[in-house]
Structures are given as structure tokens and as C-alpha cells.
Design a protein around this motif. Structure first.
Motif, PDB file in Angstrom:
ATOM      1  N   UNK A  72     -11.772  24.465 -22.471  1.00  0.00           N
ATOM      2  CA  UNK A  72     -11.737  25.116 -23.711  1.00  0.00           C
ATOM      3  C   UNK A  72     -13.111  25.505 -24.218  1.00  0.00           C
ATOM      4  N   UNK A  73     -12.967  26.746 -24.863  1.00  0.00           N
ATOM      5  CA  UNK A  73     -14.309  27.312 -25.447  1.00  0.00           C
ATOM      6  C   UNK A  73     -13.941  28.647 -26.224  1.00  0.00           C
ATOM      7  N   UNK A  74     -15.063  29.374 -26.808  1.00  0.00           N
ATOM      8  CA  UNK A  74     -14.914  30.619 -27.284  1.00  0.00           C
ATOM      9  C   UNK A  74     -15.372  31.611 -26.422  1.00  0.00           C
ATOM     10  N   UNK A  75     -14.658  32.646 -26.332  1.00  0.00           N
ATOM     11  CA  UNK A  75     -15.174  33.834 -25.442  1.00  0.00           C
ATOM     12  C   UNK A  75     -16.015  34.798 -26.517  1.00  0.00           C
ATOM     13  N   UNK A  76     -16.947  35.074 -26.244  1.00  0.00           N
ATOM     14  CA  UNK A  76     -17.866  36.218 -27.102  1.00  0.00           C
ATOM     15  C   UNK A  76     -17.908  37.363 -26.356  1.00  0.00           C
ATOM     16  N   UNK A  77     -18.159  38.536 -27.050  1.00  0.00           N
ATOM     17  CA  UNK A  77     -18.500  39.848 -26.392  1.00  0.00           C
ATOM     18  C   UNK A  77     -20.080  40.084 -26.561  1.00  0.00           C
ATOM     19  N   UNK A  78     -20.814  40.442 -25.862  1.00  0.00           N
ATOM     20  CA  UNK A  78     -22.202  40.666 -26.195  1.00  0.00           C
ATOM     21  C   UNK A  78     -22.386  42.160 -25.669  1.00  0.00           C
ATOM     22  N   UNK A  89     -28.562  28.100 -24.183  1.00  0.00           N
ATOM     23  CA  UNK A  89     -27.322  27.413 -24.090  1.00  0.00           C
ATOM     24  C   UNK A  89     -26.845  27.600 -22.569  1.00  0.00           C
ATOM     25  N   UNK A  90     -27.161  28.877 -21.908  1.00  0.00           N
ATOM     26  CA  UNK A  90     -26.860  28.890 -20.601  1.00  0.00           C
ATOM     27  C   UNK A  90     -27.406  27.796 -19.698  1.00  0.00           C
ATOM     28  N   UNK A 117     -21.415  24.118 -18.757  1.00  0.00           N
ATOM     29  CA  UNK A 117     -20.015  24.714 -19.376  1.00  0.00           C
ATOM     30  C   UNK A 117     -20.054  25.955 -19.713  1.00  0.00           C
ATOM     31  N   UNK A 118     -21.443  26.593 -19.799  1.00  0.00           N
ATOM     32  CA  UNK A 118     -21.237  28.028 -20.230  1.00  0.00           C
ATOM     33  C   UNK A 118     -21.261  28.903 -18.965  1.00  0.00           C
ATOM     34  N   UNK A 119     -20.920  30.012 -19.200  1.00  0.00           N
ATOM     35  CA  UNK A 119     -21.091  31.077 -18.229  1.00  0.00           C
ATOM     36  C   UNK A 119     -21.088  32.390 -18.738  1.00  0.00           C
ATOM     37  N   UNK A 164     -19.016  32.852 -22.404  1.00  0.00           N
ATOM     38  CA  UNK A 164     -18.198  31.773 -22.629  1.00  0.00           C
ATOM     39  C   UNK A 164     -18.792  30.534 -23.015  1.00  0.00           C
ATOM     40  N   UNK A 165     -18.605  30.030 -24.358  1.00  0.00           N
ATOM     41  CA  UNK A 165     -19.299  28.799 -24.907  1.00  0.00           C
ATOM     42  C   UNK A 165     -18.261  27.806 -25.032  1.00  0.00           C
TER      43      UNK A 165
END
Length: 210
Positions: free
Chosen positions: A63-69, A144-145, A150-152, A75-76
Motif C-alpha cells: 500500500x502506498x501513494x502513486x505520484x506523477x512526476x 527515498x528511492x 519499497x519505493x519504485x 510509488x511511495x
């Protein structure tokens, strides 16, 4: 479990036969990872959060938050926090006292269930909290990556198209297995954010079916 950062699909994976299980890129533990400056350019600045999602994975946060860059999808995972709360329990000392008293005076046995003293005790439960980032946090994405397995990050250049199946989204990647995720928050809001993203000039080359 020994994890390595795949330099092709930018996810932390457990090598299988010396290769990434998702994109089959060769993984060499002796090969240095990209430096933070290179990763910052690769990832780009945060555009906006898309929403909370679940990505089925083995032994890694789902479970995490998907961000657009500017250059892809990031994914964080949610942060795990211990939350303290009070629960009612039976007082050990009072319980022993009433037990002894009931032996001395047997009629107490019948009233013990109704008069046993209670006390409040602290209990701790682990909960998952979304990690909120803004555009000002963009320089942190590379750190963070590298710090959190867990980050990708999914580079935009590797995305062929995106397909929606109700609350499920499938991101088809050119050189890796499709990435499947499920929206864990407001599905309509997530779709609106995705539509806005793919309407932008830099994303129009990626086909999408919503």
C-alpha cells in the motif's frame, strides 16, 4: 532476502539467476547504482499525487501513494506507525484479592463476575499512514528511492499504454512485465487525475484506455 536496484525498471528486486525478475535486466552486485544527481534528473519533479493504491508484491509494502512526476510514475509506500490507545482490562491485583475472598466466604463466588475491578491499559497497534509530498519535496525522491526498498519508479519512456479495469489499472511496460495496481482510495478522483496527466503534452505519446 537480498535486494538490488534494477537500473532498467528502477525497482528493488530479488535477483533470479542474476537477472531482474520483471524486466530480465542483468543485475550485478558489483555495479554501482546511479548517483543521486542522475536519479533526480531521471525522475523529474513531482506533478501531483494520483492517489492511494495497492500493488501486490512479495515481501515488500503493497500500500502506498502513486505520484506523477515529469518523467514517470513514482510509488511511495505508506509509513508504518505505532498508535497507542487505552483498552479496558481486569486488574490483576483486584482479581487475586477477590479470589482469596471468595475462598474465605463462598457466597462471593456468585457476585465476583459483577464486581471485579477494571483498569485501563495501554495497547499499541501498527497503522499505515500515507506519506504526503509536494513539488517542493521533489529533490527527496532520489534519496527515498535509495533508502526505502519499497519505493519504485516507472519511467514514462517505458510505458506503452495504460488500461483501466474498474478499480484496477494495468500499466503495460515495454521491457518489463505489466504493472497491476488497485485504487485504494477515491476511484473517481484517481481517474480524473490520470486523465489530466495523460492530457499533458509530455504524456500524450503514451496511449491510454480509461
Amino acid at each position: 532476502m537480498s535486494l538490488l536496484l534494477c537500473h532498467q525498471c528502477f525497482a528493488w528486486v530479488e535477483p533470479h539467476g542474476g537477472r531482474c525478475p520483471d524486466c530480465l535486466e542483468t543485475l550485478d552486485p558489483a555495479m554501482p547504482d546511479p548517483d543521486l544527481a542522475t536519479l533526480r534528473v531521471l525522475i523529474g519533479e513531482i506533478v501531483h499525487p494520483l492517489g492511494e493504491v495497492r500493488v501486490p508484491r512479495r515481501l515488500l509494502p503493497e500500500y502506498g501513494t502513486l505520484y506523477a512526476t515529469r518523467n514517470g510514475l513514482y510509488f511511495l509506500p505508506h509509513a508504518a506507525e505505532d498508535v497507542a490507545h487505552l483498552v479496558e482490562g481486569e486488574s490483576a491485583g483486584a482479581s487475586l484479592l477477590w479470589t482469596v475472598a471468595s475462598i474465605v466466604w463462598s457466597p462471593l463466588v456468585f457476585v465476583m463476575p459483577f464486581v471485579k475491578a477494571k483498569e485501563l491499559r495501554e495497547s499499541r497497534t501498527q497503522v499505515l499512514r500515507p506519506q504526503r509530498l509536494t513539488a517542493a519535496d521533489s529533490p527527496r525522491l532520489a534519496e527515498l528511492l535509495m533508502e526505502n526498498p519499497g519505493v519504485f519508479f516507472v519511467p514514462r519512456r517505458s510505458i506503452r499504454h495504460v488500461v483501466r479495469r474498474r478499480q484496477r489499472w494495468i500499466i503495460d511496460r515495454a521491457q518489463a512485465r505489466p504493472l497491476k495496481l488497485t485504487v485504494a482510495s477515491d476511484g473517481r478522483h484517481f481517474q480524473e487525475r490520470m486523465s489530466d496527466l495523460f492530457a499533458e503534452g509530455s504524456w500524450r505519446s503514451v496511449s491510454a484506455s480509461f
